[in-house]
Design a protein around this motif. Sequence first.
Motif, mmCIF file in Angstrom:
data_model
loop_
_atom_site.group_PDB
_atom_site.id
_atom_site.type_symbol
_atom_site.label_atom_id
_atom_site.label_comp_id
_atom_site.label_asym_id
_atom_site.label_seq_id
_atom_site.Cartn_x
_atom_site.Cartn_y
_atom_site.Cartn_z
ATOM 1 N N THR A 145 0.688 -1.097 -0.005
ATOM 2 C CA THR A 145 0.130 -0.033 -0.082
ATOM 3 C C THR A 145 0.954 1.093 0.119
ATOM 4 O O THR A 145 0.657 2.107 -0.690
ATOM 5 C CB THR A 145 -0.891 0.023 1.206
ATOM 6 N N ARG A 160 -15.061 7.852 2.662
ATOM 7 C CA ARG A 160 -14.968 6.846 1.544
ATOM 8 C C ARG A 160 -13.808 6.038 1.362
ATOM 9 O O ARG A 160 -13.572 5.120 0.698
ATOM 10 C CB ARG A 160 -15.369 7.505 0.298
ATOM 11 N N GLY A 161 -12.601 6.563 1.763
ATOM 12 C CA GLY A 161 -11.352 6.233 1.667
ATOM 13 C C GLY A 161 -10.649 6.438 0.661
ATOM 14 O O GLY A 161 -11.164 7.304 -0.389
ATOM 15 N N ARG A 166 -9.302 4.775 -1.875
ATOM 16 C CA ARG A 166 -9.417 4.197 -3.268
ATOM 17 C C ARG A 166 -10.604 4.737 -4.131
ATOM 18 O O ARG A 166 -10.770 4.592 -5.312
ATOM 19 C CB ARG A 166 -9.938 2.722 -2.908
ATOM 20 N N ILE A 167 -11.690 5.529 -3.552
ATOM 21 C CA ILE A 167 -12.663 6.157 -4.191
ATOM 22 C C ILE A 167 -12.161 7.516 -4.599
ATOM 23 O O ILE A 167 -12.388 7.866 -5.669
ATOM 24 C CB ILE A 167 -13.917 6.174 -3.364
ATOM 25 N N TYR A 169 -7.464 6.376 7.352
ATOM 26 C CA TYR A 169 -8.666 5.667 6.987
ATOM 27 C C TYR A 169 -8.286 4.194 6.962
ATOM 28 O O TYR A 169 -9.234 3.244 7.622
ATOM 29 C CB TYR A 169 -9.248 6.271 5.807
ATOM 30 N N LEU A 170 -7.324 3.755 6.645
ATOM 31 C CA LEU A 170 -6.840 2.360 6.409
ATOM 32 C C LEU A 170 -6.277 1.713 7.684
ATOM 33 O O LEU A 170 -6.680 0.575 7.986
ATOM 34 C CB LEU A 170 -5.848 1.975 5.389
ATOM 35 N N ASN A 206 -3.761 3.627 -8.031
ATOM 36 C CA ASN A 206 -4.581 4.554 -7.103
ATOM 37 C C ASN A 206 -5.781 3.316 -6.736
ATOM 38 O O ASN A 206 -6.434 3.322 -5.868
ATOM 39 C CB ASN A 206 -5.328 5.870 -7.187
ATOM 40 N N ARG A 207 -6.320 2.844 -7.731
ATOM 41 C CA ARG A 207 -7.453 2.026 -7.977
ATOM 42 C C ARG A 207 -7.167 0.464 -6.985
ATOM 43 O O ARG A 207 -7.732 -0.272 -6.742
ATOM 44 C CB ARG A 207 -8.011 1.343 -9.222
ATOM 45 N N PRO A 215 -6.116 -0.666 -1.023
ATOM 46 C CA PRO A 215 -7.464 -1.357 -0.041
ATOM 47 C C PRO A 215 -8.296 -0.439 -0.037
ATOM 48 O O PRO A 215 -8.428 0.816 0.246
ATOM 49 C CB PRO A 215 -6.777 -1.847 1.038
ATOM 50 N N ALA A 216 -9.608 -1.179 -0.047
ATOM 51 C CA ALA A 216 -10.965 -0.322 -0.171
ATOM 52 C C ALA A 216 -11.386 -0.102 1.360
ATOM 53 O O ALA A 216 -12.095 0.887 1.641
ATOM 54 C CB ALA A 216 -12.061 -0.898 -0.660
ATOM 55 N N ALA A 217 -11.215 -0.945 2.213
ATOM 56 C CA ALA A 217 -11.749 -0.899 3.729
ATOM 57 C C ALA A 217 -10.387 -0.918 4.698
ATOM 58 O O ALA A 217 -9.466 -1.156 4.435
ATOM 59 C CB ALA A 217 -12.466 -2.248 3.735
#
Length: 408
Positions: free
Chosen positions: A6, A68-69, A71-72, A122-123, A178-179, A182-184
């Motif tokens: 990451t 939203r983190g 990733r968004i 956020y992560l 960037n996509r 991690p999302a969560a």
Amino acid sequence: MSTLRTVFLIGSTQTLSWASSYYLPAVLAAPITGELGLSQPFFFLCFSAALIIAALVGPQAGRWIDRRGGRIVLPMTNLIFAVGLIMLAFATGPLTLLAAWLVLGIAMGYGLYDAAFAALVYLYGLKARSPITGITLIAGFASTVGWPLSSLMLNAYGWRGALVAWALLHLSLGLLLNRMIPAAPVQDDIASDNTQTDISVSTSNKQDQSDHHLSAEEKAQDEAKLPRHATSLLVFAFAATGFVSSAMAAHLPALLQSAGTSLAMAVTAGAMIGPAQVAARLVQLGSLGRAHPLWSAWISSITHPIAVLMLFAGGPAWAIAFTICHGLGTGTQTIARGALPLALFGAAGYGERVGKLLALSRFTQALAPWVFGLAIDQWQVSALWIGMALSLAAFAALIPFRSVIRKA
């Protein structure tokens, strides 16, 4: 996904974002203004306007990432960077040039360090300090990569082609990396150290550790026993040190020459700032990284006054020592701006809070090249006393936070 991966992803996209925005004017200002028939001061006025826009949108960017983190939000910034760069590539006069920089200002507000720091918080929550240091270590080479690459593309394709090439890198490499963020939130990293001690009750242990982690974040501000007017003190300290770092970045070679160094020596000394910044961030990964980030903030504010005293006492022969000392401070300052608010206030609402804490700093950074340029015209090398006074004032503003270290 591992933390190291990451950090590599965000650090790489930060390198791209800084190289294609903040470090563009150094290489492309002259050819752009020459072809458009504009003055370079006007070009840098547009650049300053972009920095002001970045300051204005910073809190909103942090708020979105808190919810939203990264990733968004961060992939969206690649699209905005690309639009701004293409607009700049097709600029034909002052209005289109200004419009392009205003769009780039939005991208910078949503896509540079503050947004990246918020994405890591956020992560990882309160454990984001080491990842923050990691991405600044990678992105510390943005000028090292960006300036030569911009020069190569300028020679090969002209300034318009170079800008389109940067835009294409955002639409391909930047968007892809960037996509992959991690999302969560990475809960496993938060709890893994202790859950392995008793496998038979791992489920209840994980719940207990998660509850403990959340309560630690929620109570971080109360337990720290912050001084009165803590927010105002931090805003001032960050604004003062931000002014100094921006002023030095814009005028360092001219300042050293006014101090009596040759052009060759001034360029050589200036080239030492980048390695000094990276060295400071490497130290952050070691022993200093285990100390409270207030120490980093103190170091970042006191190194510039020490550098100024060395230059005034030793004369031109100390030019390299001056830039190394100053570079150590600016390298540490970047991490302190991200890690200190996290340590003092916790992870909840981090992105929005940092955006507000650093809004004034972005304004002072935008105005610093112009204001300090006027000071140099008036007082030559003696203008360094201004930076020294502001740095000492920032150091004084951080002294009341010493109770935080005692509590820790």
